[in-house]
Design a protein around this motif. Structure first.
Motif, short mmCIF file in Angstrom:
data_model
loop_
_atom_site.label_atom_id
_atom_site.label_comp_id
_atom_site.label_asym_id
_atom_site.label_seq_id
_atom_site.Cartn_x
_atom_site.Cartn_y
_atom_site.Cartn_z
N LEU A 98 0.81 -1.22 0.00
CA LEU A 98 0.00 0.00 0.00
C LEU A 98 0.85 1.27 0.00
O LEU A 98 0.33 2.37 -0.17
CB LEU A 98 -0.92 0.02 1.23
CG LEU A 98 -2.01 -1.06 1.28
CD1 LEU A 98 -2.63 -1.12 2.66
CD2 LEU A 98 -3.07 -0.80 0.23
N VAL A 163 3.14 -4.53 14.52
CA VAL A 163 1.81 -4.19 13.99
C VAL A 163 1.22 -5.40 13.26
O VAL A 163 0.04 -5.73 13.43
CB VAL A 163 1.88 -2.96 13.05
CG1 VAL A 163 0.58 -2.79 12.27
CG2 VAL A 163 2.16 -1.69 13.85
N ARG A 167 -2.19 -6.90 14.95
CA ARG A 167 -3.43 -6.53 14.25
C ARG A 167 -4.33 -7.75 14.10
O ARG A 167 -5.50 -7.62 13.76
CB ARG A 167 -3.13 -5.88 12.90
CG ARG A 167 -2.67 -6.85 11.82
CD ARG A 167 -2.48 -6.13 10.50
NE ARG A 167 -3.72 -5.50 10.05
CZ ARG A 167 -3.82 -4.68 9.03
NH1 ARG A 167 -2.76 -4.34 8.35
NH2 ARG A 167 -4.98 -4.17 8.68
N GLY B 77 -6.95 -1.81 12.27
CA GLY B 77 -6.06 -2.05 11.13
C GLY B 77 -6.81 -2.02 9.81
O GLY B 77 -6.40 -1.36 8.85
N ASP B 78 -7.93 -2.70 9.77
CA ASP B 78 -8.73 -2.72 8.54
C ASP B 78 -9.23 -1.32 8.22
O ASP B 78 -9.24 -0.89 7.06
CB ASP B 78 -9.94 -3.65 8.70
CG ASP B 78 -9.52 -5.10 8.82
OD1 ASP B 78 -8.34 -5.39 8.53
OD2 ASP B 78 -10.35 -5.93 9.23
N THR B 81 -6.63 0.92 6.71
CA THR B 81 -6.39 0.57 5.32
C THR B 81 -7.46 1.16 4.40
O THR B 81 -7.17 1.59 3.29
CB THR B 81 -6.39 -0.97 5.16
OG1 THR B 81 -5.45 -1.51 6.08
CG2 THR B 81 -6.01 -1.38 3.76
N GLN B 87 -3.39 5.11 4.14
CA GLN B 87 -3.48 3.99 5.09
C GLN B 87 -2.83 4.35 6.42
O GLN B 87 -2.11 3.54 7.03
CB GLN B 87 -2.84 2.72 4.51
CG GLN B 87 -3.54 2.15 3.29
CD GLN B 87 -3.19 2.91 2.03
OE1 GLN B 87 -2.04 3.24 1.81
NE2 GLN B 87 -4.18 3.18 1.20
#
Lengths: 203, 532
Positions: A98, A163, A167, B77-78, B81, B87
């Protein structure tokens, strides 16, 4: 020709010979250094294939994060979710995919520096991925208190690994973090707020 | 009489998928509007509502995606994103400060912690007297603050909204003799999930998603999501509309090119995106201040470990604020403990066994969030071409800002020690913690300013502002006292960019008030902007 000329010529020849000797020596030392560095920078892991389907991680980065995760998260024999059951590398790969291309390029350089830094830093003579657990942990700790670049790179690697692990919802029970609760608690949506009325009178 | 009804749930939005499937729009289409609003966050949503209510044909263009509340998973986290800018990786050029920003319909109001604060009267009165903005004086804006606050259910946290982390902060303050008070939040019947930063699935947070946007659409406004405005169109010193691209949010592929012809353009993309758009558009900038004066309110989190389990991550995310130092030093502290994932970003936990021990302590932790006033020296600049260029955000602490961060961190740590913390972790790139208050200063001495203060403290910013500041003089400010860009008729800015100087409180409420103020100014000049 003056009386000083032979001496001067001799001196010049000696100087030339000395410079030539110096040049050859430097070249030989450099060659040895390059060969030694090239030899040291190799890792047995370079020959180990990585799982297919990585979006962003290179093979070297894959091995780096795999090694880092094993060192940073010693979950074995503890109540924590076993590292092998959490898709840490997949999560890191997704996160890196990303990133903006320019940032990703810079990160690649940084990660390579972190990996190869162990050749010199601490005089390990091998890359981070080849350090044993104690050496790797020590490497992290020393870089965490090192210069700005070292602190930055150690932080980046740690941050990404942590992370990527934390997560995952499967890691939360061990620390009694509740995770999502709205569905479990049956919380109803209150919907949109009603349209304000009478506002002009007061504004 | 027209009947205006608000849907019970959700907001009608045209997104990239809808554009792609609409054969009538094709690869290139144009739309006409009276007012086009760029951005749907705190400022844009208020302007859209006010303009639509006044009978204007309003179009809202939002670069982010539309995420209905029902789709929020409470998984940070989702969420990052999906609906955080880059993000949640929007960073400065040195890569050590994260500029947190919502990128979705509703903007940062969707991902905020609901903290609603007013600037002190003295601050507003200074804007009035020193910046030549008399309409922003405290007594002039007070009714608008009240009104906007009432619409969103802003209230002082009640007892049940003060969680165990906050109680520790109260305890510490009482022992130190520091002033504290419950935080004001814009939330209705808070369910105390603690997941504010991941969006509120039960619509209790009064974000723009459940307030001004549905209200605006009820009055006829139309929202396009996934729509990135590339530039403002201008002709003869007048704004005439915008050009935009509609992108698939998952692939980034351009679905369609869009042109909006409008009498008024209101830019409300926030303190980062707004100056970038205005720079791409090459608006006149006699002052040279466009994209400058960015204030960041550097944010750090100090973590304390207590003997007893606190479960400080449960309950309302933010409970109380320490206001002892707001006026004297420009610092404020707000209680709140991050989710595990966010904790990884904000603090240094060591490696291996040390990290494991740290996380074992999670339920024993309390967090105190430090917001320090900075000098507004940051810059935002668009580099490169219109479509292939990129942003460059610059901010690093000056030596005095660095000293402020050290001092404020030290105060926060002392509050936690006074509450009984056994250990305090410092928000530094170095692995630093103190086990008592005497050790604290020694630890902090190890944080050296180094190279321009970079990679010293682990900083974020949630509250950046001031990058297109308001003022009377076109040689020192970007927008005039009406919020209109100097030298471009019909081009307004209504977001945190126009705040004239660095301020020490969370800006959302102020932004909403300024947006209503700008809306009123547009309306007052309606005859020169609109044909009908």
């Amino acid at each position: 020709m003056t009386s000083n000329e032979p001496t001067a010529l001799l001196q010049a020849m000696t100087r030339r010979r000395f410079l030539r000797w110096l040049l050859y020596s430097a070249a030989a030392a450099s060659t040895c250094g390059v060969v030694a560095f090239a030899w040291m920078k190799r890792s047995p892991l370079d020959q180990v294939a990585v799982p297919v389907g990585q979006q962003s991680l290179s093979a070297a980065e894959y091995h780096l994060f795999r090694r880092a995760a094993a060192v940073l998260l010693p979950t074995e024999g503890r109540v924590f979710a076993p590292l092998a059951q959490i898709p840490v590398l997949e999560n890191i790969d997704s996160m890196l995919a990303l990133l903006a291309p320019a940032v990703r390029d810079e990160l690649s350089i940084g990660l390579a520096l972190f990996d190869h830094g162990a050749l010199v830093s601490g005089w390990h003579g091998k890359r981070f991925v080849d350090l044993n657990n104690a050496q790797a942990l020590d490497y992290f700790d020393r870089w965490a208190t090192g210069n700005t670049i070292q602190r930055t790179l150690a932080t980046v690697v740690k941050k990404m690994v942590y992370v990527a692990y934390w997560r995952d919802a499967n890691t939360w029970p061990a620390i009694e973090f509740d995770g999502p609760v709205s569905d479990r608690w049956g919380l109803a949506s209150l919907g949109n707020a009603p349209l304000p009325t009478d506002q002009e009178k007061r504004s | 009489m027209r009947i205006v009804t608000v849907p019970r749930d959700g907001v009608p939005v045209t997104d990239a998928r809808a554009v792609a499937s609409d054969a009538a729009l094709g690869k290139q289409f144009s739309v006409q509007a009276d007012v086009v609003v760029v951005g749907s966050g705190a400022g844009g949503s208020v302007v859209a509502y006010e303009m639509a209510k006044a009978g204007r044909k309003v179009l809202i263009l939002e670069a982010g995606r539309y995420q209905p509340s029902a789709n929020f998973t409470e998984h940070l986290g989702d969420t990052m994103t999906q609906i955080y800018t880059d993000q949640a990786g929007q960073i400065n050029t040195t890569g050590d400060v994260i500029f947190v920003e919502g990128k979705c319909v509703g903007g940062s109001t969707v991902i905020g912690a609901c903290v609603m604060q007013k600037p002190a009267d003295a601050v507003l009165n200074r804007w009035a007297s020193e910046y030549g903005l008399p309409d922003l004086a405290a007594d002039k804006l007070a009714p608008t603050f009240d009104l906007v606050g009432e619409w969103q259910g802003v209230h002082v946290n009640e007892a049940h909204e003060i969680n165990s982390t906050a109680h520790k902060v109260i305890q510490g303050c009482e022992r130190m003799g520091y002033s504290w008070k419950p935080v004001q939040r814009n939330v209705k019947r808070c369910a105390l999930t603690g997941h504010c930063l991941a969006g509120c699935p039960s619509d209790r947070k009064m974000s723009a998603l459940v307030t001004h946007l549905p209200w605006a659409t009820a009055h006829g406004a139309r929202i396009f999501a996934d729509t990135h405005v590339t530039r403002v169109l201008m002709k003869s010193g007048r704004a005439t509309g915008v050009e935009a691209v509609v992108r698939d949010p998952d692939t980034g592929h351009i679905v369609s090119n869009m042109r909006v012809d409008a009498s008024v353009v209101v830019v409300a993309g926030g303190s980062i995106q707004t100056p970038l758009l205005l720079q791409r558009s090459q608006v006149p900038d006699k002052s040279g201040q466009l994209g400058r004066n960015l204030a960041v309110q550097p944010f750090t989190q100090v973590i304390g470990k207590f003997k007893e389990p606190l479960y400080g991550f449960r309950g309302a995310l933010v409970g109380v604020q320490v206001d002892e130092f707001v006026e004297s030093h420009g610092y404020q502290f707000i209680s709140g403990l991050a989710e595990p994932e966010q904790l990884m970003v904000q603090s240094e936990q060591g490696a291996g066994d040390e990290h494991i021990e740290y996380m074992k302590s999670y339920k024993h932790m309390a967090g105190l969030n430090v917001f320090a006033l900075d000098e507004g020296r940051g810059t935002v600049e668009w580099k490169g071409g219109l479509l292939d260029g990129g942003k460059e955000i610059k901010w690093s602490p000056s030596r005095s800002e660095f000293n402020n961060i050290v001092h404020s961190t030290s105060l926060a740590a002392r509050i936690l020690f006074s509450a009984g913390a056994e250990r305090v972790w410092l928000p530094t790139f170095q692995k630093l913690h103190a086990d008592n208050v005497f050790d604290l200063d020694e630890q902090l001495k190890q944080v050296d300013y180094g190279i321009n203060g970079i990679y010293t403290f682990r900083m974020n910013t949630f509250n950046s502002h001031g990058s297109a500041r308001m003022g009377v003089d076109e040689y020192t400010s970007v927008v005039n006292p009406n919020g209109e860009v100097h030298g471009v008729s019909g081009l307004y800015v209504a977001d945190a960019s126009i705040i004239p100087e660095p301020m020490a409180v969370a800006p959302q409420w102020t932004v909403q008030v300024l947006a209503k103020y700008v809306s009123d100014k547009i309306q007052s000049r309606a005859s020169s902007h609109f044909v009908s």
